[in-house]
Design a protein around this motif. Sequence first.
Motif, PDB file in Angstrom:
ATOM      1  N   CYS A  97       0.983  -1.296   0.086  1.00 22.32           N
ATOM      2  CA  CYS A  97       0.039  -0.052   0.112  1.00 22.32           C
ATOM      3  C   CYS A  97       0.839   1.312  -0.090  1.00 22.32           C
ATOM      4  O   CYS A  97       0.617   2.148  -0.861  1.00 22.32           O
ATOM      5  CB  CYS A  97      -0.884   0.025   1.127  1.00 22.32           C
ATOM      6  SG  CYS A  97      -2.205  -1.314   1.021  1.00 22.32           S
ATOM      7  N   GLU A  98       1.889   1.189   0.750  1.00 23.69           N
ATOM      8  CA  GLU A  98       2.780   2.453   0.930  1.00 23.69           C
ATOM      9  C   GLU A  98       3.699   2.573  -0.408  1.00 23.69           C
ATOM     10  O   GLU A  98       3.680   3.476  -1.040  1.00 23.69           O
ATOM     11  CB  GLU A  98       3.780   2.541   1.902  1.00 23.69           C
ATOM     12  CG  GLU A  98       3.259   2.376   3.430  1.00 23.69           C
ATOM     13  CD  GLU A  98       2.739   3.906   3.416  1.00 23.69           C
ATOM     14  OE1 GLU A  98       3.279   4.730   3.134  1.00 23.69           O
ATOM     15  OE2 GLU A  98       1.245   4.068   3.900  1.00 23.69           O
ATOM     16  N   LEU A  99       4.201   1.381  -1.116  1.00 21.27           N
ATOM     17  CA  LEU A  99       4.625   1.728  -2.517  1.00 21.27           C
ATOM     18  C   LEU A  99       3.531   2.125  -3.330  1.00 21.27           C
ATOM     19  O   LEU A  99       3.962   2.913  -4.139  1.00 21.27           O
ATOM     20  CB  LEU A  99       5.039   0.155  -2.953  1.00 21.27           C
ATOM     21  CG  LEU A  99       5.870   0.023  -4.392  1.00 21.27           C
ATOM     22  CD1 LEU A  99       6.828   0.988  -4.412  1.00 21.27           C
ATOM     23  CD2 LEU A  99       6.072  -1.110  -4.567  1.00 21.27           C
ATOM     24  N   ALA A 100       2.468   1.452  -3.416  1.00 23.28           N
ATOM     25  CA  ALA A 100       1.422   2.035  -4.456  1.00 23.28           C
ATOM     26  C   ALA A 100       1.245   3.555  -4.000  1.00 23.28           C
ATOM     27  O   ALA A 100       1.045   4.379  -5.139  1.00 23.28           O
ATOM     28  CB  ALA A 100       0.109   1.442  -4.089  1.00 23.28           C
ATOM     29  N   ARG A 101       1.148   3.984  -3.065  1.00 21.21           N
ATOM     30  CA  ARG A 101       1.088   5.631  -2.669  1.00 21.21           C
ATOM     31  C   ARG A 101       2.188   6.268  -3.260  1.00 21.21           C
ATOM     32  O   ARG A 101       2.067   7.450  -3.828  1.00 21.21           O
ATOM     33  CB  ARG A 101       0.741   5.687  -1.079  1.00 21.21           C
ATOM     34  CG  ARG A 101       0.655   7.173  -0.854  1.00 21.21           C
ATOM     35  CD  ARG A 101       0.460   7.371   0.709  1.00 21.21           C
ATOM     36  NE  ARG A 101       2.036   7.132   1.373  1.00 21.21           N
ATOM     37  CZ  ARG A 101       3.069   7.783   1.233  1.00 21.21           C
ATOM     38  NH1 ARG A 101       3.155   8.811   0.458  1.00 21.21           N
ATOM     39  NH2 ARG A 101       3.841   7.405   2.076  1.00 21.21           N
ATOM     40  N   ARG A 102       3.142   5.723  -3.070  1.00 25.11           N
ATOM     41  CA  ARG A 102       4.546   6.465  -3.674  1.00 25.11           C
ATOM     42  C   ARG A 102       4.548   6.672  -4.795  1.00 25.11           C
ATOM     43  O   ARG A 102       5.191   7.523  -5.574  1.00 25.11           O
ATOM     44  CB  ARG A 102       5.754   5.899  -2.834  1.00 25.11           C
ATOM     45  CG  ARG A 102       5.823   6.230  -1.397  1.00 25.11           C
ATOM     46  CD  ARG A 102       7.200   5.980  -0.768  1.00 25.11           C
ATOM     47  NE  ARG A 102       7.314   4.631  -0.388  1.00 25.11           N
ATOM     48  CZ  ARG A 102       6.824   4.241   0.760  1.00 25.11           C
ATOM     49  NH1 ARG A 102       6.504   4.822   1.849  1.00 25.11           N
ATOM     50  NH2 ARG A 102       7.153   2.811   1.165  1.00 25.11           N
ATOM     51  N   ILE A 103       4.363   5.340  -5.549  1.00 31.70           N
ATOM     52  CA  ILE A 103       4.224   5.297  -7.364  1.00 31.70           C
ATOM     53  C   ILE A 103       3.258   6.472  -7.580  1.00 31.70           C
ATOM     54  O   ILE A 103       3.592   7.124  -8.580  1.00 31.70           O
ATOM     55  CB  ILE A 103       4.219   3.937  -7.829  1.00 31.70           C
ATOM     56  CG1 ILE A 103       2.822   3.503  -7.746  1.00 31.70           C
ATOM     57  CG2 ILE A 103       5.433   3.387  -7.443  1.00 31.70           C
ATOM     58  CD1 ILE A 103       2.616   2.227  -8.253  1.00 31.70           C
ATOM     59  N   ARG A 104       2.244   6.584  -7.088  1.00 30.32           N
ATOM     60  CA  ARG A 104       1.246   7.574  -7.402  1.00 30.32           C
ATOM     61  C   ARG A 104       1.514   8.835  -7.231  1.00 30.32           C
ATOM     62  O   ARG A 104       1.356   9.644  -8.415  1.00 30.32           O
ATOM     63  CB  ARG A 104      -0.091   7.264  -6.685  1.00 30.32           C
ATOM     64  CG  ARG A 104      -1.204   8.090  -7.159  1.00 30.32           C
ATOM     65  CD  ARG A 104      -2.515   7.590  -6.510  1.00 30.32           C
ATOM     66  NE  ARG A 104      -2.725   7.407  -5.033  1.00 30.32           N
ATOM     67  CZ  ARG A 104      -2.509   6.083  -4.654  1.00 30.32           C
ATOM     68  NH1 ARG A 104      -2.917   5.088  -5.452  1.00 30.32           N
ATOM     69  NH2 ARG A 104      -2.544   5.755  -3.422  1.00 30.32           N
ATOM     70  N   GLU A 105       2.265   9.098  -6.246  1.00 27.93           N
ATOM     71  CA  GLU A 105       2.979  10.490  -5.913  1.00 27.93           C
ATOM     72  C   GLU A 105       3.923  10.795  -6.828  1.00 27.93           C
ATOM     73  O   GLU A 105       3.921  11.980  -7.470  1.00 27.93           O
ATOM     74  CB  GLU A 105       3.302  10.477  -4.513  1.00 27.93           C
ATOM     75  CG  GLU A 105       4.091  11.781  -4.152  1.00 27.93           C
ATOM     76  CD  GLU A 105       4.592  11.647  -2.580  1.00 27.93           C
ATOM     77  OE1 GLU A 105       5.477  12.419  -2.362  1.00 27.93           O
ATOM     78  OE2 GLU A 105       3.928  10.946  -1.617  1.00 27.93           O
ATOM     79  N   VAL A 106       4.872  10.018  -7.546  1.00 28.45           N
ATOM     80  CA  VAL A 106       5.882  10.223  -8.335  1.00 28.45           C
ATOM     81  C   VAL A 106       5.120  10.407  -9.905  1.00 28.45           C
ATOM     82  O   VAL A 106       5.577  11.464 -10.362  1.00 28.45           O
ATOM     83  CB  VAL A 106       6.887   9.124  -8.454  1.00 28.45           C
ATOM     84  CG1 VAL A 106       7.743   9.259  -9.670  1.00 28.45           C
ATOM     85  CG2 VAL A 106       7.572   8.977  -7.149  1.00 28.45           C
ATOM     86  N   ARG A 107       4.231   9.561  -9.775  1.00 24.29           N
ATOM     87  CA  ARG A 107       3.267   9.729 -11.190  1.00 24.29           C
ATOM     88  C   ARG A 107       2.801  11.208 -11.308  1.00 24.29           C
ATOM     89  O   ARG A 107       2.739  11.810 -12.372  1.00 24.29           O
ATOM     90  CB  ARG A 107       2.309   8.709 -11.269  1.00 24.29           C
ATOM     91  CG  ARG A 107       1.722   8.632 -12.733  1.00 24.29           C
ATOM     92  CD  ARG A 107       0.450   9.133 -12.677  1.00 24.29           C
ATOM     93  NE  ARG A 107      -0.516   8.884 -11.984  1.00 24.29           N
ATOM     94  CZ  ARG A 107      -1.647   9.394 -11.544  1.00 24.29           C
ATOM     95  NH1 ARG A 107      -1.942  10.561 -11.910  1.00 24.29           N
ATOM     96  NH2 ARG A 107      -2.497   8.733 -10.766  1.00 24.29           N
ATOM     97  N   GLU A 108       2.084  11.665 -10.258  1.00 23.47           N
ATOM     98  CA  GLU A 108       1.392  12.920 -10.239  1.00 23.47           C
ATOM     99  C   GLU A 108       2.212  13.970 -10.431  1.00 23.47           C
ATOM    100  O   GLU A 108       2.008  14.924 -11.063  1.00 23.47           O
ATOM    101  CB  GLU A 108       0.585  13.036  -9.041  1.00 23.47           C
ATOM    102  CG  GLU A 108      -0.703  12.308  -8.918  1.00 23.47           C
ATOM    103  CD  GLU A 108      -1.553  12.357  -7.673  1.00 23.47           C
ATOM    104  OE1 GLU A 108      -0.960  12.793  -6.676  1.00 23.47           O
ATOM    105  OE2 GLU A 108      -2.521  11.668  -7.689  1.00 23.47           O
ATOM    106  N   GLU A 109       3.588  13.901  -9.823  1.00 25.08           N
ATOM    107  CA  GLU A 109       4.451  14.995 -10.025  1.00 25.08           C
ATOM    108  C   GLU A 109       5.310  14.859 -11.327  1.00 25.08           C
ATOM    109  O   GLU A 109       5.517  16.105 -11.664  1.00 25.08           O
ATOM    110  CB  GLU A 109       5.576  14.889  -8.952  1.00 25.08           C
ATOM    111  CG  GLU A 109       5.237  15.211  -7.520  1.00 25.08           C
ATOM    112  CD  GLU A 109       6.029  14.829  -6.455  1.00 25.08           C
ATOM    113  OE1 GLU A 109       7.521  14.522  -6.516  1.00 25.08           O
ATOM    114  OE2 GLU A 109       5.867  15.022  -4.946  1.00 25.08           O
TER     115      GLU A 109
END
Length: 91
Positions: free
Chosen positions: A15-27
């Motif tokens: 879940c934390e990895l998913a949150r971080r990849i989403r954050e990077v994708r958005e940035e």
Amino acid sequence: MEQAPQRSEWQLVKCELARRIREVREETFGEHGGPLLADALQLPFRTWLNYEGGCTIPAQVILRFIEVTDAHPHWLLTGEGTKYLLRDDEP
């Protein structure tokens, strides 16, 4: 030797990895840039959405994600340290 995480711990890691990849994708690709990133990774957009939703990401996909976004592998795994790798043209 460190023990392997229990099942619930693995769920948290995913879940934390998913949150971080989403954050990077958005940035890097913008809030609605999922289709652009999926295209860069040569994946169907729905598959990428599954990864952002917490499904297990194959090694070759996460390695390509790191290559495309310059996300730091340690930060992706732990959330600690520098979020992005330094490029050769940066000071």
